[in-house]
Design a protein around this motif. Structure first.
Motif, mmCIF file in Angstrom:
data_model
loop_
_atom_site.group_PDB
_atom_site.id
_atom_site.type_symbol
_atom_site.label_atom_id
_atom_site.label_comp_id
_atom_site.label_asym_id
_atom_site.label_seq_id
_atom_site.Cartn_x
_atom_site.Cartn_y
_atom_site.Cartn_z
ATOM 1 N N LYS A 1 50.894 77.271 79.664
ATOM 2 C CA LYS A 1 50.954 75.762 79.559
ATOM 3 C C LYS A 1 49.742 75.443 78.496
ATOM 4 O O LYS A 1 49.841 74.612 77.754
ATOM 5 C CB LYS A 1 50.730 75.354 81.064
ATOM 6 N N ASP A 2 48.433 75.855 78.884
ATOM 7 C CA ASP A 2 47.505 75.315 77.962
ATOM 8 C C ASP A 2 46.928 76.364 76.902
ATOM 9 O O ASP A 2 45.991 76.221 76.448
ATOM 10 C CB ASP A 2 46.346 75.286 79.117
ATOM 11 N N VAL A 3 47.816 77.141 76.742
ATOM 12 C CA VAL A 3 47.310 77.994 75.483
ATOM 13 C C VAL A 3 47.492 77.328 74.039
ATOM 14 O O VAL A 3 48.616 76.811 73.650
ATOM 15 C CB VAL A 3 48.532 79.238 75.357
ATOM 16 N N PRO A 4 46.220 77.297 73.639
ATOM 17 C CA PRO A 4 46.281 76.659 72.146
ATOM 18 C C PRO A 4 47.046 77.409 71.337
ATOM 19 O O PRO A 4 46.862 78.620 71.109
ATOM 20 C CB PRO A 4 44.633 76.451 71.836
ATOM 21 N N GLY A 5 47.702 77.011 70.295
ATOM 22 C CA GLY A 5 48.636 77.204 69.496
ATOM 23 C C GLY A 5 49.795 77.254 69.430
ATOM 24 O O GLY A 5 50.764 77.367 68.459
ATOM 25 N N ILE A 6 50.394 77.144 70.830
ATOM 26 C CA ILE A 6 51.875 77.029 71.026
ATOM 27 C C ILE A 6 52.268 75.525 70.833
ATOM 28 O O ILE A 6 51.499 74.899 71.497
ATOM 29 C CB ILE A 6 52.157 77.567 72.617
ATOM 30 N N VAL A 7 53.189 75.456 69.949
ATOM 31 C CA VAL A 7 53.430 74.214 69.690
ATOM 32 C C VAL A 7 54.425 73.675 70.771
ATOM 33 O O VAL A 7 54.022 72.294 71.463
ATOM 34 C CB VAL A 7 54.602 73.895 68.377
ATOM 35 N N ASP A 8 55.411 74.187 71.532
ATOM 36 C CA ASP A 8 56.166 73.578 72.232
ATOM 37 C C ASP A 8 56.090 74.567 73.690
ATOM 38 O O ASP A 8 56.722 75.764 73.521
ATOM 39 C CB ASP A 8 57.505 73.511 71.975
ATOM 40 N N THR A 9 55.151 74.413 74.564
ATOM 41 C CA THR A 9 54.985 75.259 75.670
ATOM 42 C C THR A 9 56.157 75.505 76.661
ATOM 43 O O THR A 9 56.137 76.122 77.483
ATOM 44 C CB THR A 9 53.713 74.885 76.555
ATOM 45 N N THR A 10 57.166 74.530 76.369
ATOM 46 C CA THR A 10 58.345 75.036 77.099
ATOM 47 C C THR A 10 59.606 75.731 76.439
ATOM 48 O O THR A 10 60.589 76.059 76.843
ATOM 49 C CB THR A 10 58.909 73.478 77.482
ATOM 50 N N ASN A 11 59.327 75.905 75.166
ATOM 51 C CA ASN A 11 60.116 76.709 74.347
ATOM 52 C C ASN A 11 59.860 78.111 74.391
ATOM 53 O O ASN A 11 58.927 78.596 73.873
ATOM 54 C CB ASN A 11 60.115 76.084 72.983
ATOM 55 N N PHE A 12 60.728 78.987 74.909
ATOM 56 C CA PHE A 12 60.769 80.426 75.188
ATOM 57 C C PHE A 12 61.580 80.869 74.399
ATOM 58 O O PHE A 12 62.099 82.171 74.500
ATOM 59 C CB PHE A 12 60.385 80.705 76.457
ATOM 60 N N GLY A 13 62.520 80.238 73.463
ATOM 61 C CA GLY A 13 63.769 80.840 72.758
ATOM 62 C C GLY A 13 63.235 80.839 71.421
ATOM 63 O O GLY A 13 61.946 80.724 71.084
ATOM 64 N N TRP A 14 64.120 81.131 70.430
ATOM 65 C CA TRP A 14 63.930 81.193 69.000
ATOM 66 C C TRP A 14 64.761 80.252 68.425
ATOM 67 O O TRP A 14 65.733 79.952 68.581
ATOM 68 C CB TRP A 14 64.131 82.781 68.586
ATOM 69 N N PRO A 15 64.446 79.729 67.182
ATOM 70 C CA PRO A 15 63.011 79.875 66.575
ATOM 71 C C PRO A 15 61.846 79.196 67.433
ATOM 72 O O PRO A 15 62.174 78.368 68.196
ATOM 73 C CB PRO A 15 63.071 79.304 65.219
ATOM 74 N N ARG A 16 60.691 79.680 67.151
ATOM 75 C CA ARG A 16 59.496 79.094 67.789
ATOM 76 C C ARG A 16 58.195 78.672 66.781
ATOM 77 O O ARG A 16 58.180 79.504 65.951
ATOM 78 C CB ARG A 16 59.190 79.891 69.129
ATOM 79 N N ASP A 17 57.797 77.855 67.266
ATOM 80 C CA ASP A 17 56.461 77.394 66.180
ATOM 81 C C ASP A 17 55.187 77.871 67.092
ATOM 82 O O ASP A 17 55.049 77.590 68.052
ATOM 83 C CB ASP A 17 56.717 75.895 65.957
ATOM 84 N N ILE A 18 54.236 78.413 66.097
ATOM 85 C CA ILE A 18 52.849 78.260 66.460
ATOM 86 C C ILE A 18 52.205 77.365 65.274
ATOM 87 O O ILE A 18 52.340 77.561 64.422
ATOM 88 C CB ILE A 18 52.530 79.765 66.655
ATOM 89 N N GLU A 19 51.225 76.811 65.707
ATOM 90 C CA GLU A 19 50.162 76.238 64.648
ATOM 91 C C GLU A 19 48.790 76.649 65.069
ATOM 92 O O GLU A 19 48.132 76.318 66.019
ATOM 93 C CB GLU A 19 50.318 74.631 64.869
ATOM 94 N N THR A 20 48.183 77.145 64.155
ATOM 95 C CA THR A 20 46.778 77.513 64.188
ATOM 96 C C THR A 20 45.955 76.917 62.819
ATOM 97 O O THR A 20 46.581 76.216 62.265
ATOM 98 C CB THR A 20 46.627 78.996 64.057
ATOM 99 N N SER A 21 44.867 77.157 62.824
ATOM 100 C CA SER A 21 44.008 76.507 61.641
ATOM 101 C C SER A 21 44.572 76.995 60.454
ATOM 102 O O SER A 21 44.324 76.404 59.307
ATOM 103 C CB SER A 21 42.422 77.109 61.681
ATOM 104 N N GLU A 22 45.599 77.922 60.353
ATOM 105 C CA GLU A 22 46.189 78.300 59.042
ATOM 106 C C GLU A 22 47.668 77.338 58.914
ATOM 107 O O GLU A 22 48.426 77.611 58.138
ATOM 108 C CB GLU A 22 46.275 79.569 58.902
ATOM 109 N N GLY A 23 47.721 76.453 59.689
ATOM 110 C CA GLY A 23 48.993 75.734 59.617
ATOM 111 C C GLY A 23 50.154 76.146 60.648
ATOM 112 O O GLY A 23 49.947 77.260 61.274
ATOM 113 N N LEU A 24 51.436 75.412 60.232
ATOM 114 C CA LEU A 24 52.371 75.945 61.164
ATOM 115 C C LEU A 24 53.193 76.822 60.808
ATOM 116 O O LEU A 24 53.442 77.092 59.562
ATOM 117 C CB LEU A 24 53.200 74.532 61.370
ATOM 118 N N VAL A 25 53.581 77.931 61.781
ATOM 119 C CA VAL A 25 54.257 78.774 61.436
ATOM 120 C C VAL A 25 55.611 78.985 62.199
ATOM 121 O O VAL A 25 55.492 78.851 63.625
ATOM 122 C CB VAL A 25 53.541 80.275 61.502
ATOM 123 N N THR A 26 56.728 79.051 61.486
ATOM 124 C CA THR A 26 57.791 79.046 62.408
ATOM 125 C C THR A 26 58.649 80.565 62.729
ATOM 126 O O THR A 26 58.573 81.132 61.290
ATOM 127 C CB THR A 26 59.021 78.106 61.928
#
Lengths: 359, 434, 401
Positions: free
Chosen positions: C100-125
């Motif tokens: 739930k509170d893990v920083p970097g996970i764009v949608d913490t309800t999405n456990f399917g694919w594709p999935r997005d993460i966003e860090t200081s290096e930007g959004l990665v799908t």
């Protein structure tokens, strides 16, 4: 009466004699060194009350009987004193060999490592560290560094004498070439080694410092540097002539080839010994002779002994500062010499703009 | 120099019968395989100032550097006071011979320190200069007029001041032989004279000897007892200034046209350099003026050269084939009237000659031998409006016309006077300026 | 002039040397990840800190939430609304609330694919679970080794195989090894590159320019602080279940240590190593973090030392620690301990008087990963031997299918 007046006028014009300048300078620098050494032996991360320091010191020279705590005694006797002496010796060695190299190359930008001695020392030390020999005995590291320095010097000399004709230009360029080559070896070892601890050790060693001083190091370094200083002072007059011009030096009776080789080897030996026990402390050998030349003039009979004293004093001050600024941690002495020495040097250069020359 | 209050200490005791300080025999020196000087022999005696002159690259510097022990000869010997130079120790040599290089390098010592260095060969290795050494150095500075900047660093001095400091150092060294490579090069006119005076003074006082390379030939003539003339590494002339400094030698050694005259003050040869054949300056007074030469058999050759380099247009009249003046005229591009050899001058040649003479600004009659074949030349010369009659060097003019030529010449001398060959150019210049 | 060039050589050489080392060890080598980047101490910092002198500007070293949380962008909103997954907690076999509170996970309800993460290096799908993952640091590689099959890690660096420094030496030994040239990473064509906060910004930019997706994940000095980081990496590679298991293990083991500690008698512990000169681990160091988590006081930090700094024997006497630990390779460590024991100036220091000077394995103490928990347990056992005699201090296990 008239004769006396003339003498006064003449004195004013020609300044104090070599003896007067030498003794005045030596007295001032010696006194400053003594005071700084007293401060240096009294301060450090471990707090030793001054009365105890004094009584331990007196005890060491055979006066009185100190009842100070054994820890305090060990800190003064086994840590601070050898370190103070090593710093002074290394600084003195770098100061005088820098002065000699600047005269030999007729260039105030020359430093003691100019013919590859420092790079050779670094390469030697790096090989010892990479082979892990320094964990076998603490003296393999200075030994390796010294051997590296001497090999580098020998190679550069052989290059400069190719074809039987010695050439200063070839010596200088050979020094640059050998330095670059050895630096490449050092860098290659650092990069190619998988062992991170080896990399760390090499970088720390190269940064230079006298923090690992022991009485044994002082005992090894001191004779080399003292003998070097004495012989150099014997040849100081020849260096004066050499600085005027090669032709004039030879026409005034200087055995150019002999003097030059002896002094070059001696300065390199001193530098090699200094580098072996303290790594590369570049700033001292370059700047101390330069500053002293601004203050006492270019006569090497005065300049060289005073450069040795001033180099020792400078490195002692820098090392003491390095010990206490971040106490109980400490800085590398090379950082202190550069951070405090460089602005002071610039100040002197600006202030004496008209007298600064390339020699 | 200015007043000299401190005398130099008396010269070292040397056997009084030993007049010869230095003898150089068959000296040949190469630098990096190239032969620079070749089989040079000469000697230097006590009390003598020897000048060395020669064009650039003629080997003057190499010669004195070899004597100073800075270069090793291939062949030949250098004997110093009777001792072979190669047997002399470095310091022994430095006590006898001092060397003043041509280039004075800048260095960070004060002038006084630099002069004091002259005392080093006289001191033990760790011995410091004593009061006496300082007195000697200071006295040398006074003699060279450098005492006023004794405490200034050499790198703050001008070139001339530095040169005088080095000269003071040479004096402080108290040598028997002074070797000086262009000691006056950077000096102003006053100091050039004073420096040369000082060298002579020192040589006389200490009964020593000096070998001085000079570019100023008049200075060499005036101050040197003997002169060595070098050309391409060889010694082509040696002797007194009058013997060495001749227009022929100047032409050969320096490729210049020069007049050698007695200096009105010293009586020593004075060299007036006219120029080189290659120059021909438009700034010269001779530019745009024509001088006609009536000459023959080599009597006008020298003047033709001199007039040409002084910028005059030169014409010459009637010269027979095979005449040496005719050859000179050909070489110098002088316009002349030609006649076959050993035949009288024809009418047409004579009128052509008169035409040239009328066109010329000046006519010069040389002291050539006159026979019946060239008698018309003298007549023609008489037509010239501005006439100069040149005296014969020995006062005689050969006449094979039974006195006719001499008489004509005498009348012309009465009309126009006569002058020496050497003063012709001065006279012409004076005319031009009037 | 020539001389001028030469004389600056020694200094230039040294600078060049350090720079070369930066380049050489480069992004890959963030080996013993340390928190502190001490600029003030130019020399005395161990190599691995020197190696990465500049975190990316957007990165904030002091924050525990090291992954910049995504600000809601239209893209992520759209993704969030797509009903790729309707995650019933029971279906997935792990507690989704952990993410739930893990920083970097764009949608913490999405456990399917594709999935997005966003860090200081930007959004990665990530379109599917990646099978070619590249990590630029030893710490992250150690974490990956616990979460997925090691064969999915595209390559390792040579120092990963050092059994004294690395907890995955045996796995790395038989693995594809590459050099420090970033081009080699590009050639591997990884689906995702995991950079640490020690990775050079230029290096990351280079990889991104080459079209390689890069995520920058955190590495913390505290074992518990690393949990969100482990969960993010698990999410990234589709190993959520393994990540939760690992997170649980860390928390359990740290709790076990915490339960035993009574917090009364806090020994002052000094962590020092000798690499030609002696260096102490001060505040913001991995070793210091371990000392504190194991119930000790970091004596160096207590004496004002920040990061890793050079000290002398006299400095050690002044710090006057109750316990000394030496986390450096064993050869050097033994020689150093011998030297310490024979130094007269230290005879009255409690650590030496009571013979409490210990060699500890550098791989537990100087590399930032979950293995620090092992270091904490070991340290606690050294500090409080009687309290911890019953504690199990097992190694962590690598991923097994």
């Amino acid at each position: 009466m008239a004769e006396d007046e003339l003498k006064t006028v003449r004195y004013k014009m020609t300044g104090p004699s070599v003896t007067q300048r030498l003794f005045t300078g030596a007295a001032l620098l010696g006194l400053s060194t003594f005071i700084v050494a007293l401060i240096a032996v009294s301060v450090g991360p471990f707090n030793v009350p001054f009365s105890n320091t004094a009584s331990i010191m007196l005890d060491l020279v055979g006066l009185g009987d100190s009842t100070a705590d054994p820890t305090e005694r060990a800190i003064i006797q086994s840590i601070r004193l050898p370190r103070i002496l090593l710093a002074f010796m290394v600084g003195a060695g770098l100061g005088i060999s820098g002065g000699v190299m600047q005269a030999l190359f007729r260039n105030s930008m020359a430093d003691p490592g100019i013919i590859g001695v420092s790079s050779g020392g670094a390469a030697g030390a790096v090989v010892v560290i990479a082979l892990g020999l320094n964990t076998v005995s603490g003296f393999f590291l200075p030994l390796g560094a010294f051997i590296g320095s001497m090999i580098a010097m020998t190679v550069v000399f052989v290059i400069a004498n190719v074809g039987g004709r010695f050439s200063m230009a070839t010596l200088l360029l050979g020094g640059i070439a050998v330095s670059s080559f050895l630096s490449a070896i050092t860098t290659a070892i650092i990069i190619l080694t998988d062992d991170l601890t080896v990399q760390r050790q090499i970088i720390f060693w190269i940064a230079g410092g006298v923090d690992m001083a022991r009485w044994e190091s002082v005992q090894i370094v001191s004779p080399i540097i003292l003998v070097g200083v004495v012989i150099t002072v014997f040849a100081a007059r020849d260096l004066n002539l050499l600085l005027v011009s090669e032709d004039e030096a030879r026409s005034l009776g200087v055995r150019l080839g002999l003097i030059r080789s002896v002094l070059m080897i001696l300065a390199s030996l001193i530098t090699g010994a200094a580098v072996a026990f303290s790594g590369i402390i570049a700033f001292v050998g370059l700047v101390v002779p330069h500053v002293m030349r601004l203050i006492v003039g270019a006569d090497h009979r005065v300049l060289l002994p005073l450069s040795a004293l001033a180099g020792g004093l400078f490195l002692l001050v820098a090392d003491t500062a390095a010990r206490i600024i971040l106490s109980p941690a400490e800085l590398r002495v090379g950082i202190v010499t550069a951070m405090f020495g460089a602005p002071f040097f610039v100040y002197l250069l600006v202030k004496n703009r008209s007298r600064v020359s390339m020699l | 120099m200015k007043s000299i209050t401190l005398e130099s200490p008396s010269s070292p005791q040397v056997g009084s019968n030993n007049f010869e300080l230095l003898r150089v025999k068959d000296l040949t020196v190469s630098i990096t395989g190239t032969k620079i000087i070749d089989s040079i022999s000469f000697s230097l005696t006590r009390g003598e100032t020897l000048g060395v002159v020669g064009a650039n690259g003629s080997g003057k510097t190499t010669l004195i550097r070899s004597i100073a022990g800075l270069l090793k000869p291939d062949v030949g010997t250098i004997r110093v006071q009777g001792v072979d130079g190669s047997d002399l120790g470095h310091r022994d040599r430095a006590r006898i011979i001092s060397y003043m290089p041509q280039q004075v390098q800048s260095h960070p010592f004060t002038a006084f320190e630099a002069v004091l260095m002259g005392r080093y060969p006289h001191l033990g290795r760790l011995q410091l200069e004593g009061v006496e050494d300082r007195e000697i150095a200071f006295s040398a500075m006074r003699r060279t007029g450098t005492e006023s900047f004794a405490d200034r660093r050499l790198d703050t001095l001008s070139g001339g001041e530095r040169q005088r400091v080095v000269m003071a150092r040479v004096l402080a060294q108290q040598p028997q032989i002074l070797l000086m490579d262009e000691p006056t090069a950077s000096l102003d006119l006053e100091f050039q004279i004073l420096a040369m005076d000082l060298i002579n003074d020192e040589v006389a006082k200490r009964n020593s000897g000096a070998i001085v390379i000079l570019h100023d030939l008049s200075l060499a003539a005036r101050f040197c007892d003997r002169i060595l003339l070098m050309q391409n590494g060889e010694l082509t002339a040696k002797g007194t200034p009058w013997e060495v400094l001749t227009p022929e030698n100047l032409r050969a050694a320096f490729n210049i046209e020069g007049l050698v005259e007695p200096d009105p003050v010293t009586g020593m040869p004075h060299v007036l350099v006219l120029g080189s054949e290659k120059s021909g300056s438009k700034k010269s007074v001779g530019f745009g003026r024509t001088v006609h030469m009536v000459c023959g058999a080599g009597s006008g050759r020298q003047l033709m050269h001199q007039l040409k380099v002084a910028g005059y247009a030169v014409t010459a009249g009637v010269l027979g084939t095979g005449d040496s003046d005719r050859e000179a005229a050909e070489r110098l591009g002088v316009k002349y009237v030609s006649a076959p050899s050993f035949s009288p001058i024809s009418e047409s040649q004579h009128s052509e000659h008169i035409e040239l003479i009328n066109r010329a600004d000046h006519v010069v009659l040389c002291p050539m031998a006159v026979g019946m074949n060239n008698l018309l030349n003298i007549h023609a010369a008489a037509e010239g409006s501005s006439l100069f009659v040149i005296e014969s060097p020995d006062g005689k003019v050969s006449d094979y016309t039974g006195g006719k030529a001499l008489e004509l010449r005498r009348s012309m001398v009465e009309r126009a006077g006569s002058i020496s060959e050497a003063s012709l150019l001065f006279e012409l210049a004076r005319h031009a300026l009037e | 002039m020539l001389v001028g060039i030469k004389s600056s050589n020694v200094v230039g050489f040294f600078i060049g040397l350090v720079l070369l080392t930066f380049i050489a060890c480069d992004g890959s080598n963030s080996n013993p990840e340390k928190t502190s980047l001490k600029i003030s101490t130019v020399t005395p910092i161990p190599v691995e800190e020197v190696i990465q002198p500049q975190p990316t500007p957007t990165y904030m070293p002091t924050s525990t939430a090291t992954v910049v949380p995504s600000t809601s962008s239209s893209v992520s909103d759209e993704r969030a609304s797509t009903p790729t997954a309707d995650p019933g907690p029971a279906d997935l076999g792990f507690d989704v609330n952990r993410f739930k509170d893990v920083p970097g996970i764009v949608d913490t309800t999405n456990f399917g694919w594709p999935r997005d993460i966003e860090t200081s290096e930007g959004l990665v799908t990530l379109e599917k679970p990646p099978i070619k993952v590249h990590s630029l640091s030893l710490g992250h590689t150690e974490i990956l080794a616990a979460l997925m099959d090691f064969s999915k890690i595209s390559a390792v660096y040579s120092f990963f195989t050092d059994p004294e420094q690395s907890n995955i030496a045996d796995l790395a030994k038989s693995h594809n090894m590459i050099g420090f040239d970033p081009e080699e990473v590009v050639a591997l064509e990884p689906e995702i590159v995991i950079a640490s906060r020690f990775t050079d910004a230029d290096n990351v930019a280079l990889l991104k320019d080459a079209g390689i997706p890069v995520a920058r994940a955190s590495l913390e000095n505290s074992a518990l602080g690393n949990v969100p980081n482990i969960l993010l990496i698990g999410y990234m590679v589709g190993a959520e279940k393994e990540a939760v298991l690992l997170a649980d293990e860390i928390e359990d083991r740290m709790k076990a240590v915490g339960d035993i500690l009574n917090g009364d008698d806090l020994p002052r512990v000094l962590s020092i190593s000798k690499f030609t000169s002696i260096f102490a681990a001060g505040s913001d160091s991995t070793e210091g973090g371990i000392i504190e988590q194991a119930g000790g006081i970091n004596a160096a930090a207590d004496s004002g030392i920040e990061g890793h700094q050079q000290v002398t024997i006299e400095g050690i006497a002044a710090i006057n620690p109750d316990v000394i630990v030496v986390p450096q390779p064993i050869d050097g460590a033994h020689a150093f301990i011998k030297e310490l024991k024979s130094s007269a100036a230290l005879f009255e220091v409690p650590a030496l008087m009571n013979d409490r000077i210990y060699y500890v394995m550098p791989k537990y103490h100087t590399t930032l990963s979950h293995w620090n928990v092992r270091g904490v347990e070991e340290m606690a056992a050294l500090l409080f031997p009687s309290d911890f005699q019953d504690l199990d201090t097992n190694d962590f296990s690598h991923y097994t299918p």
